[in-house]
Scaffold this motif. Structure first.
Motif, short mmCIF file in Angstrom:
data_model
loop_
_atom_site.label_atom_id
_atom_site.label_comp_id
_atom_site.label_asym_id
_atom_site.label_seq_id
_atom_site.Cartn_x
_atom_site.Cartn_y
_atom_site.Cartn_z
N LEU A 1 15.44 -9.27 5.25
CA LEU A 1 14.86 -10.47 4.65
C LEU A 1 15.45 -10.73 3.28
CD1 LEU A 1 11.10 -9.82 5.52
CD2 LEU A 1 12.75 -11.24 6.77
N GLU A 2 15.69 -11.99 2.99
CA GLU A 2 16.23 -12.42 1.70
C GLU A 2 15.29 -13.47 1.10
OE1 GLU A 2 19.02 -11.26 0.31
OE2 GLU A 2 19.64 -10.03 2.02
N VAL A 3 15.32 -13.58 -0.22
CA VAL A 3 14.55 -14.62 -0.90
C VAL A 3 14.90 -15.97 -0.28
CG1 VAL A 3 14.27 -15.84 -3.09
CG2 VAL A 3 14.34 -13.34 -3.05
N GLY A 4 13.87 -16.76 0.02
CA GLY A 4 14.05 -18.07 0.62
C GLY A 4 13.93 -18.07 2.14
N ASP A 5 13.95 -16.87 2.77
CA ASP A 5 13.81 -16.82 4.23
C ASP A 5 12.43 -17.29 4.65
OD1 ASP A 5 16.36 -15.80 4.52
OD2 ASP A 5 15.72 -13.77 5.06
N ASP A 6 12.37 -17.98 5.78
CA ASP A 6 11.11 -18.39 6.40
C ASP A 6 10.71 -17.25 7.34
OD1 ASP A 6 9.04 -20.26 7.00
OD2 ASP A 6 10.05 -20.71 8.89
N VAL A 7 9.62 -16.57 7.01
CA VAL A 7 9.24 -15.34 7.68
C VAL A 7 8.00 -15.55 8.55
CG1 VAL A 7 8.57 -12.93 7.29
CG2 VAL A 7 10.17 -14.04 5.71
N GLU A 8 8.05 -15.06 9.79
CA GLU A 8 6.88 -15.09 10.65
C GLU A 8 6.09 -13.80 10.45
OE1 GLU A 8 5.49 -15.52 15.28
OE2 GLU A 8 7.43 -16.31 14.67
N VAL A 9 4.79 -13.97 10.24
CA VAL A 9 3.90 -12.85 9.91
C VAL A 9 2.72 -12.84 10.87
CG1 VAL A 9 2.41 -11.87 8.12
CG2 VAL A 9 4.49 -13.10 7.47
N SER A 10 2.38 -11.65 11.37
CA SER A 10 1.11 -11.45 12.06
C SER A 10 0.27 -10.59 11.14
CB SER A 10 1.31 -10.73 13.40
OG SER A 10 2.02 -11.56 14.28
N LEU A 11 -0.99 -10.97 10.96
CA LEU A 11 -1.82 -10.32 9.96
C LEU A 11 -3.27 -10.29 10.43
CD1 LEU A 11 -1.68 -10.98 6.21
CD2 LEU A 11 -3.77 -11.54 7.39
N SER A 12 -3.96 -9.19 10.13
CA SER A 12 -5.40 -9.12 10.38
C SER A 12 -6.06 -8.37 9.25
CB SER A 12 -5.70 -8.45 11.72
OG SER A 12 -5.23 -7.12 11.73
N VAL A 13 -7.28 -8.77 8.93
CA VAL A 13 -8.05 -8.08 7.90
C VAL A 13 -8.38 -6.70 8.44
CG1 VAL A 13 -10.22 -8.07 6.61
CG2 VAL A 13 -8.97 -10.22 6.93
N ALA A 14 -8.18 -5.69 7.60
CA ALA A 14 -8.38 -4.29 8.00
C ALA A 14 -9.20 -3.58 6.94
CB ALA A 14 -7.03 -3.61 8.18
N PRO A 15 -10.54 -3.76 6.97
CA PRO A 15 -11.37 -3.12 5.95
C PRO A 15 -11.07 -1.63 5.83
CG PRO A 15 -12.68 -4.59 7.29
CD PRO A 15 -11.32 -4.49 7.94
N ARG A 16 -11.06 -1.15 4.61
CA ARG A 16 -10.66 0.24 4.34
C ARG A 16 -11.69 1.27 4.80
NH1 ARG A 16 -6.00 0.15 2.24
NH2 ARG A 16 -5.34 -1.44 0.78
N ASN A 17 -12.96 0.90 4.82
CA ASN A 17 -13.99 1.83 5.28
C ASN A 17 -13.85 3.22 4.68
OD1 ASN A 17 -15.23 -0.11 6.94
ND2 ASN A 17 -13.71 0.27 8.53
N GLY A 18 -13.66 3.26 3.38
CA GLY A 18 -13.58 4.55 2.70
C GLY A 18 -12.18 5.07 2.49
N ARG A 19 -11.17 4.46 3.13
CA ARG A 19 -9.80 4.92 2.93
C ARG A 19 -9.33 4.52 1.54
NH1 ARG A 19 -6.61 1.83 6.73
NH2 ARG A 19 -8.48 0.57 6.87
N ALA A 20 -8.49 5.32 0.96
CA ALA A 20 -7.91 5.02 -0.33
C ALA A 20 -6.89 3.90 -0.18
CB ALA A 20 -7.25 6.26 -0.92
N ALA A 21 -6.43 3.34 -1.28
CA ALA A 21 -5.47 2.25 -1.23
C ALA A 21 -4.18 2.64 -0.52
CB ALA A 21 -5.17 1.75 -2.65
N ASN A 22 -3.84 3.93 -0.51
CA ASN A 22 -2.61 4.37 0.17
C ASN A 22 -2.84 4.62 1.65
OD1 ASN A 22 -3.96 6.77 0.28
ND2 ASN A 22 -2.52 7.89 -0.99
N GLY A 23 -4.06 4.34 2.15
CA GLY A 23 -4.33 4.47 3.58
C GLY A 23 -4.89 5.82 3.98
#
Length: 106
Positions: A79-101
């Motif tokens: 990927l380069e700056v300016g690229d049109d990127v397709e993203v799949s995304l879902s909210v994934a609550p941490r439920n106690g996990r640290a920011a690093n997963g």
């Protein structure tokens, strides 16, 4: 959800690369924000771009959200700056996990 967005660079102390979620995607995320946010308005998400999957957090910006794109994702997906990127995304609550997963899972 799936959306397309343009990769942009923000230069702070170190360069960071981001995708701004389109308004309709930001609205959908905002509806889940109260339950998912773990501070400063950050929303934990599971993301897929091409063959690369990872967990990160959306950050609020200008009434919407931005998605940070890690270096290994940019390089692996070419990927380069300016690229049109397709993203799949879902909210994934941490439920106690640290920011690093690490820590408890669902």
């Amino acid at each position: 959800m799936t959306f397309r967005a343009e990769l942009f660079e923000w230069r702070g102390p170190a360069p960071f690369y981001w995708l701004a979620l389109p308004p309709d995607a930001s609205d959908e995320i905002h509806a889940e924000a109260a339950e998912a946010s773990y501070g400063w308005g950050a929303i934990p998400v599971a993301v897929c771009i091409g063959a690369t999957e990872w967990e990160t957090s959306l950050l609020p910006r200008d009434g919407g959200y931005v998605l940070p794109v890690r270096k290994h994702v940019r390089l692996g997906e070419r990927l380069e700056v300016g690229d049109d990127v397709e993203v799949s995304l879902s909210v994934a609550p941490r439920n106690g996990r640290a920011a690093n997963g690490t820590g408890p899972t669902m």
